[in-house]
Write an enzyme that holds these catalytic residues in place. Structure first.
Site, mmCIF file in Angstrom:
data_model
loop_
_atom_site.group_PDB
_atom_site.id
_atom_site.type_symbol
_atom_site.label_atom_id
_atom_site.label_comp_id
_atom_site.label_asym_id
_atom_site.label_seq_id
_atom_site.Cartn_x
_atom_site.Cartn_y
_atom_site.Cartn_z
ATOM 1 N N ASP A 286 24.451 -19.422 -48.753
ATOM 2 C CA ASP A 286 23.499 -19.787 -47.711
ATOM 3 C C ASP A 286 24.180 -19.516 -46.361
ATOM 4 O O ASP A 286 25.378 -19.233 -46.288
ATOM 5 C CB ASP A 286 23.045 -21.242 -47.849
ATOM 6 C CG ASP A 286 21.672 -21.452 -47.176
ATOM 7 O OD1 ASP A 286 21.319 -20.651 -46.280
ATOM 8 O OD2 ASP A 286 20.962 -22.398 -47.535
HETATM 9 C C1 BGC Z 1 18.424 -21.822 -45.259
HETATM 10 C C2 BGC Z 1 18.037 -20.791 -46.289
HETATM 11 C C3 BGC Z 1 17.614 -19.505 -45.603
HETATM 12 C C4 BGC Z 1 18.731 -19.031 -44.731
HETATM 13 C C5 BGC Z 1 18.442 -17.707 -44.047
HETATM 14 C C6 BGC Z 1 19.408 -21.262 -44.246
HETATM 15 O O1 BGC Z 1 19.629 -22.157 -43.209
HETATM 16 O O2 BGC Z 1 18.978 -22.933 -45.920
HETATM 17 O O3 BGC Z 1 17.006 -21.283 -47.090
HETATM 18 O O4 BGC Z 1 17.275 -18.565 -46.569
HETATM 19 O O5 BGC Z 1 18.985 -20.007 -43.732
HETATM 20 O O6 BGC Z 1 17.486 -17.810 -43.060
#
Ligand code: BGC
Length: 765
Positions: A286
């Site tokens: 993530d």
């Molecule tokens: C979120 C993810 C997301 C990623 C990219 C993160 O903060 O937890 O779900 O895919 O950002 O935008």
């Protein structure tokens, strides 16, 4: 666990057609691997590490202060995220293809969660359809749109089981149930990727692996403590289904799982995912999570973080710049081997090859808008939005409303709101231009339904306000909505009361603003925010027929409304055509058939609340059971699986094979009949409970469901299998998944409290 989800024929047909197209030119597995290996032979260590590096495509103050041009040119970027300006994406892609040494295209990624320009209902809503083909059709359309806009990888589906409505990200998933979640996971992967990746599909990413939804206290990012039996029986099944459906990538979760951060958790990313499930794709962290292994107090420093994430089985580092910085050094010191590095890079190159990126790296900017503005996508959105709504209450058949109504008062902060209807994750609104989708507000949808001389008096306010601003609002520099003054509150209430008094029918549209659900949007209370509760009580006291339409991303505390408002429709965040879809349901052009994918609590204090809990030594079978809490009924307000229709259905004649061996499959048959004068959809649900075994089992577990449309008086016999997939569980005592001989209760009905009952005896093989 394998799922056997329901799929409708139309979906199968269009999948078959796109498959034929894609297959004709698609390389086979061996050809893909050979091509990836040929590239790997030419790549330097830095270029290999580059493929594991995902860089921000836009400048975001604080952590991406430069454009990634130079790094792309040097082959040090494999993928780009957070950019949706197609011109900029093509520009970056040109640098990779024309100017980097090996001309390897970038994989452009974005969170296309429920649509690209035309926004579909939020995932929790689509799960409420209890129809996996809804997810499949929506994500198929989203994939076509994303691909036209130069996005080839979406961070979807979100498969986190959520048993706590306080957790803001409950809106992004399919709710609390592993069986329903697995069916929705499977459907979404197929929607994005089709039968196999090709130049007309996009790569899906199952996230957040695993256990993110169990964050303590429902607080986003907090640690999760989940025993292995709960992981395997509840939290893993949607991910396993996604892997079975061929998902090409997974995203590790942010939080500590049982004290080991998911991005550095080898048991999760290697032992379970690859060794047990045979996953062949790649895992991305993530955002910033590799670097944050240090923040967790897990890795000693960034170099240690790169080492631990890599050895845990993580391939790509999202935006933390850690892997690209330290991997070459780790290799030169012998802490990782060339073969390990090649194994980490290969699936990323393979995905690019399968997606046809080497042949089709760019988007045709001149054709993009025609794809993104397709009327067929709007029509589909409207249909799926209406199909996802849940009728919670309809006393005295107040709904559907007559189209002949002359005077409507439409009251509440969401009555005429455009942006909120789409919920979170609208790519163009988030990081691009303000929404180009032109959402249809509920006020507009209702006006569209009525005669030109009908009067719709809209009192749309005061605007909903978060006490603390949303993270994205801060990034985007959005101004906080100010708190209304006491005089403004008095004025809004007076206008609402006046409108209600002069109307024939009052429709209240209340719930949450889009930024009140989603990431970093947990709540300690489930109350209607702002002055909505007193406003609702005031306009109800006027005594006119009144309907409440809820627009929201989680169950809310609507105890008062459930007692005093005769009709309640849960519309969730219904998407771009949401206003027309709400009007379709309110005025009876569509008969609602959605069911709750979550247990609806009375009060936030009950959370986590879920139907598939254990029986305990003191089962709460009595209607007003009070030994769990003395100050609150411990039952939910509405049970999992619940939802009404303008039609009435009966479920009867449950027949279950009386005895099977543990490796055999029993047959469950049940009749469903439409006993009313209106056509409508019933969702027949099958639940089981194992009476005794090596471990206590939940009071009920969903093990089959089907949504059927029945004409007045029509009946249908439905059959469901109960075999090893449905009857087995992972036992903390035996440490294996198996069917344990014994007696099973089986129920069939229209929600998780169904009382039509039979038993099934399972004997040893
Ligand atoms: C979120 C993810 C997301 C990623 C990219 C993160 O903060 O937890 O779900 O895919 O950002 O935008």
């Amino acid at each position: 666990m394998r799922v056997s989800p329901y799929r409708n024929c139309a979906t199968l047909f269009f999948l078959a057609i796109s498959l034929l197209h894609a297959q004709s030119a698609q390389p086979n597995d061996e050809q893909v691997r050979d091509r990836a290996d040929a590239l790997l032979k030419q790549m330097t260590i830095e270029e290999k590490a580059g493929q594991l590096n995902q860089a921000s495509g836009r400048i975001i103050k604080g952590f991406a202060d430069d454009k990634p041009d130079a790094a792309i040119r040097a082959g040090k970027v494999g993928s780009v995220l957070w950019q949706v300006d197609v011109h900029e994406l093509n520009r970056l892609q040109h640098i990779a293809v024309d100017e980097s040494r090996l001309h390897i295209p970038l994989l452009m990624a974005f969170d296309v969660i429920h649509g690209y320009r035309i926004i579909f209902p939020v995932p929790l809503a689509m799960a409420s359809s209890w129809d996996p083909s809804v997810e499949e059709q929506a994500q198929h359309a989203a994939a076509e749109d994303a691909r036209a806009a130069e996005i080839q990888w979406t961070f979807t589906p979100m498969l986190d089981i959520a048993r706590d409505a306080r957790w803001g990200r409950i809106v992004e998933g399919a709710g609390e149930d592993p069986y329903l979640g697995a069916a929705m996971a499977w459907a979404q992967v197929r929607g994005f990727q089709g039968d196999q990746l090709s130049p007309t599909t996009i790569l899906a990413c199952a996230k957040h692996f695993a256990g993110y939804g169990a964050a303590e206290g429902g607080r986003d990012y907090d640690s999760s403590y989940i025993p292995e039996e709960l992981l395997r029986n509840v939290y893993f099944p949607p991910f396993h289904a996604a892997v079975d459906a061929g998902v090409g990538s997974l995203m590790s979760a942010y939080m500590d799982l049982n004290d080991v951060p998911a991005a550095g958790n080898r048991w999760l990313l290697h032992d379970v995912l690859r060794d047990e499930w045979g996953f062949k794709g790649f895992v991305v962290s993530d955002a910033l999570a590799v670097g944050n292994l240090v923040t967790h107090g897990f890795a000693a420093d960034k170099e240690d973080a790169a080492y631990r994430a890599f050895h845990a089985g993580l391939n790509m580092d999202m935006a933390s710049n850690t892997t690209i910085t330290y991997l070459p050094k780790l290799l030169s010191e012998g802490k990782i081997t060339q073969a390990q590095l090649d194994d980490a890079v290969r699936p990323i190159l393979e995905a690019k090859i399968r997606l046809g990126l080497f042949e089709h790296p760019y988007s045709d900017e001149t054709k993009m808008d025609a794809v993104l503005n397709r009327q067929s996508t709007r029509d589909l959105e409207r249909k799926l939005a209406a199909r996802s709504m849940v009728l919670l209450k309809d006393d005295n058949n107040i709904l559907p409303l007559p189209k002949s109504v002359r005077k409507i008062a439409l009251i509440g902060p969401l009555a005429d709101s455009a942006d909120d209807l789409e919920g979170g994750w609208s790519p163009e609104t988030l990081f691009g231009d303000p929404s180009k989708s032109h959402p249809v507000t509920i006020a507009a949808g209702i006006r569209n339904k009525l005669a030109a001389n009908a009067e719709v008096n809209v009192i749309s306010g005061p605007p909903l306000r978060r006490e603390y601003p949303a993270m994205l609002d801060i990034i985007q520099g959005k101004k906080q909505i100010p708190e209304p003054t006491a005089a403004e509150v008095r004025d809004w209430l007076a206008r609402a009361e006046k409108a209600a008094k002069s109307a024939d029918i009052v429709i209240a549209v209340m719930g949450e603003a889009a930024n009140m659900s989603g990431e970093a949007s947990s709540r300690s209370s489930l109350a209607l925010p702002g002055i909505q509760q007193p406003m609702l009580e005031l306009i109800a006291s006027v005594g006119k027929p009144i309907v409440l339409v809820l627009v929201n991303g989680r169950p809310l505390d609507i105890r008062w409304a459930s007692e005093h408002i005769p009709a309640i429709l849960e519309a969730w965040f219904p998407g771009t055509e949401g206003g027309d879809a709400v009007a379709d349901v309110l005025f009876g052009d569509v008969n609602p058939g959605g069911k709750l994918p979550v247990t609806w609590p009375r009060d936030a204090g009950q959370e986590p609340l879920y139907y598939n809990h254990n029986r305990t030594h003191d089962p709460d079978d009595a209607p007003n059971f009070t030994s769990r809490y003395w100050d609150l009924n411990s039952k939910p307000l509405y049970p999992f699986g619940y939802g009404l229709s303008y039609a009435k259905f009966s479920v009867s004649n449950l027949r279950v094979t009386s005895q099977i061996k543990a490796n055999e499959t029993a047959k469950v048959s049940v009749d469903v009949a439409n006993t009313s004068n209106t056509a409508g959809d019933a969702v027949v649900q099958i639940y089981i409970h194992q009476r005794a075994g090596s471990a206590s089992r939940p009071v009920r577990e969903l093990k089959g469901f089907r949504r059927v449309t029945l004409a007045p008086g029509q009946s249908q016999t439905l059959t469901f299998p109960l075999g090893p997939d449905e009857l087995s569980f992972w036992s903390p005592q035996t440490k294996i998944r198996a069917v344990e001989p014994g007696t099973f209760d089986v129920w069939a009905g229209q929600d998780s409290t169904a009382d039509l009952h039979a038993t099934l005896d399972v004997t040893p093989n």
